[in-house]
Design a protein around this motif. Structure first.
Motif, PDB file in Angstrom:
ATOM      1  N   GLU A 178    -164.820  63.335 103.689  1.00 43.90           N
ATOM      2  CA  GLU A 178    -166.164  63.549 104.229  1.00 43.90           C
ATOM      3  C   GLU A 178    -167.244  63.171 103.221  1.00 43.90           C
ATOM      4  O   GLU A 178    -168.256  62.571 103.578  1.00 43.90           O
ATOM      5  CB  GLU A 178    -166.302  64.998 104.710  1.00 43.90           C
ATOM      6  N   THR A 179    -167.007  63.506 101.961  1.00 42.63           N
ATOM      7  CA  THR A 179    -167.989  63.161 100.931  1.00 42.63           C
ATOM      8  C   THR A 179    -168.097  61.640 100.796  1.00 42.63           C
ATOM      9  O   THR A 179    -169.194  61.072 100.740  1.00 42.63           O
ATOM     10  CB  THR A 179    -167.560  63.767  99.570  1.00 42.63           C
ATOM     11  N   GLN A 223    -169.858  60.103 103.806  1.00 44.15           N
ATOM     12  CA  GLN A 223    -171.301  60.385 103.747  1.00 44.15           C
ATOM     13  C   GLN A 223    -171.976  59.422 102.757  1.00 44.15           C
ATOM     14  O   GLN A 223    -173.041  58.864 103.034  1.00 44.15           O
ATOM     15  CB  GLN A 223    -171.463  61.872 103.346  1.00 44.15           C
ATOM     16  N   HIS A 231    -172.070  55.886 104.307  1.00 47.92           N
ATOM     17  CA  HIS A 231    -173.077  55.797 105.376  1.00 47.92           C
ATOM     18  C   HIS A 231    -174.506  55.840 104.820  1.00 47.92           C
ATOM     19  O   HIS A 231    -175.398  55.169 105.323  1.00 47.92           O
ATOM     20  CB  HIS A 231    -172.879  56.920 106.392  1.00 47.92           C
ATOM     21  N   SER A 232    -174.695  56.662 103.789  1.00 46.90           N
ATOM     22  CA  SER A 232    -176.070  56.808 103.269  1.00 46.90           C
ATOM     23  C   SER A 232    -176.451  55.673 102.329  1.00 46.90           C
ATOM     24  O   SER A 232    -177.606  55.556 101.930  1.00 46.90           O
ATOM     25  CB  SER A 232    -176.205  58.147 102.531  1.00 46.90           C
TER      26      SER A 232
END
Ligand SMILES: O=P(O)(O)OC[C@H]1O[C@H](O)[C@H](O)[C@@H](O)[C@@H]1O
Length: 535
Positions: A102-103, A106, A109-110
């Protein structure tokens, strides 16, 4: 008159049988109908002790027993969606890996993790085969949103033209593509080849491949070592106790899904809730056990009938291909757990309805009765309203009617079927479908006493392929040494393989077709007349 009365009675009896055997789970929104499998109560009675043992085996497996004795391994895919169940510190590893995924996602994506040559990663290229491809492919087809932050592409073979097609499609976007190389063993040749081909394509465009590459593999594998040595962007673990074909809920499935913007927590929840339902040691209360019963009945416990999977929903197209590996690699075994030769298995094929009704369903209805069908029905037609394609009827009504119609047409001709009904195709229901079948396969394996978690048969083909490639090296060397045209028989002798003329002939024909320095001359309809020379 008499015929219509008896038909009426049949209809009543069938309706009763439908209700008697209908399984419904409110939380899951799942219906399972095995009423059109014509098993008798006495079969159910006979199988009771086998089911009791199957439930015990499954509880032991989930408790951390060595459920894969040949490989001396625990079988832990159920822990992936409920880490609290995992023994020792394995639960923590599962939780940590999910957080790591998940990290990472993220940050991708960012735009915190970016490729050196582009402002952002725009695409995913997944390289893997078998269990390292089929789950991610099925989930992508079922759930990837149209506005996905990162569309996914797959290389799942060592077919050069297939690889070119994917690379050409990516074209300029290679510089913003994140490459996920997935191999539990880290040594599967097809995956290694795909990785080397893609790396080469990056180098041709002066792109820094390691800064685009992510590995999913077991610690200590060749892939793990390579990724570490070359400084790949990230690596996620495959666990020893998760088999490839049951790895959808590990990093194998979750990383790709999450990068595509699919809600992986919902997939895990669907699987976890399905597990709770399929853990119940009571046949009628357990949908996986009901499936296993239906399979056992259909094939007489020996796989005598094929499993035809017919999802009436385009997005579930790849479910049959996914199940093909799960079921056939798990159950297709020469010997049982006592070492007795049993040649077990259930053949699986299918595509989708109603499309298949315009193709092979002809044979299902009228031809060899060597199958049972499984319809996957999705209640919701689409998001939003539908137009009427004729008064009072929508396209979705047609799809629904065609499913019912085919089920009836098959049954009227003494062809059995199962219907699995879900409310809609969502991450939650996809998770539940996979978990349902994983458990059904596990239970069925206990019923027929086979190890569902190894795949010794796959090795034979791999070894044979390796020996063909070895023979190729020797044949090329012998051809060079010969320095003049020689017969195939002579070349086989010179290569130290006089019994392998046919293999050598096929190797040479392939090399010639690819301008690899080999020329064959003579009558091609009579390969024994051919002479071969280096060109
Ligand atoms: O993930 P890998 O180690 O590369 O293995 C990929 C696949 O190949 C093997 O031949 C097995 O039969 C499959 O069960 C496995 O999923």
């Amino acid at each position: 008159m008499v015929a219509s009365v008896s038909k009426e009675m049949d209809t009543q009896a069938l309706w009763k049988r439908y209700e008697d055997w209908l399984y419904y789970h409110e939380g899951l929104g799942l219906y399972l109908d095995i009423s059109r499998m014509r098993f008798t109560d006495s079969l159910v009675e006979t199988l009771k002790p086998k089911f009791e043992k199957a439930f015990q085996d499954m509880a032991a497996l989930e408790g951390g027993a060595i459920a894969n004795p040949d490989e001396n391994r625990m079988v832990g895919h159920y822990w992936l969606r409920d880490p609290d169940l995992a023994p020792l510190s394995l639960g923590q590893e599962i939780i940590d890996t999910l957080k790591q995924i998940e990290t990472f996602v993220q940050k991708v994506h960012s735009g915190e993790i970016v490729p050196p040559e582009a402002p952002k990663f725009t695409d995913i290229l997944s390289i893997g085969i078998g269990g390292s491809a089929l789950g991610p492919q099925f989930v992508a087809e079922a759930l990837s949103p149209l506005d996905s932050p990162m569309p996914i592409h797959f290389i799942d073979n060592t077919d050069p033209a297939g690889i070119d097609r994917v690379l050409n499609k990516l074209g300029d976007r290679l510089k913003s593509t994140l490459v996920i190389v997935t191999s539990k063993s880290g040594g599967t040749p097809e995956t290694r080849n795909g990785m080397l081909e893609v790396k080469h394509a990056y180098e041709l465009q002066n792109l820094n491949f390691p800064k685009h590459a992510v590995a999913i593999t077991m610690q200590g594998s060749k892939l793990d070592e390579l990724g570490g040595m070359e400084g790949w962007v990230a690596e996620f673990p495959m666990f020893d106790w998760v088999g490839g074909r049951t790895s959808q809920f590990s990093a194998v499935g979750l990383l790709a899904a999450s990068l595509q913007g699919i809600d992986v927590r919902a997939i895990l929840q669907g699987a976890k809730d399905a597990d709770s339902a399929t853990r119940i040691p009571d046949l009628k209360q357990n949908p996986a056990a009901l499936l296993a019963l239906a399979w056992y009945y259909a094939g007489n416990g020996k796989g005598e009938r094929d499993m035809v999977i017919l999802p009436y929903k385009d997005s579930l197209l790849l479910f049959s291909r996914y199940l093909q590996q799960l079921v056939m690699e798990s159950l297709g075994k020469e010997t049982d757990l006592d070492g007795k030769v049993v040649n077990q298995g259930i053949a699986v094929y299918g595509n989708k309805g109603s499309t298949d009704q315009h193709a092979y369903v002809q044979q299902l209805r009228e031809g060899v009765p060597n199958f049972f069908a499984t319809f996957i029905e999705v209640l919701q037609d689409r998001e939003g309203d539908s137009i009427e394609v004729e008064p009072g009827a929508t396209s979705g009504d047609y799809l629904s009617g065609l499913l019912q119609g085919t089920r009836r047409a098959l049954y009227d001709n003494r062809r059995d079927s199962i219907v699995i009904t879900i409310p809609e195709v969502t991450p939650y229901t996809v998770g539940l479908l996979i978990a349902l079948y994983e458990r059904a396969v596990g239970l069925y394996a206990s019923l027929v006493n086979v190890n569902a978690y190894h795949q010794p048969g796959v090795e034979a083909g791999k070894k044979a392929a390796a020996s063909v490639l070895d023979l190729q090296t020797r044949a090329i060397a012998a051809l060079k040494d010969a320095g003049q045209p020689i017969s195939l028989t002579e070349l086989a002798i010179q290569a130290g393989a006089p019994d392998e003329i046919e293999t050598i002939y096929k190797i040479l024909r392939h090399l010639e077709a690819n301008d690899r320095g080999v020329r064959l001359e003579g009558d091609r309809a009579k390969p024994s007349s051919l002479t071969v020379s280096a060109s």
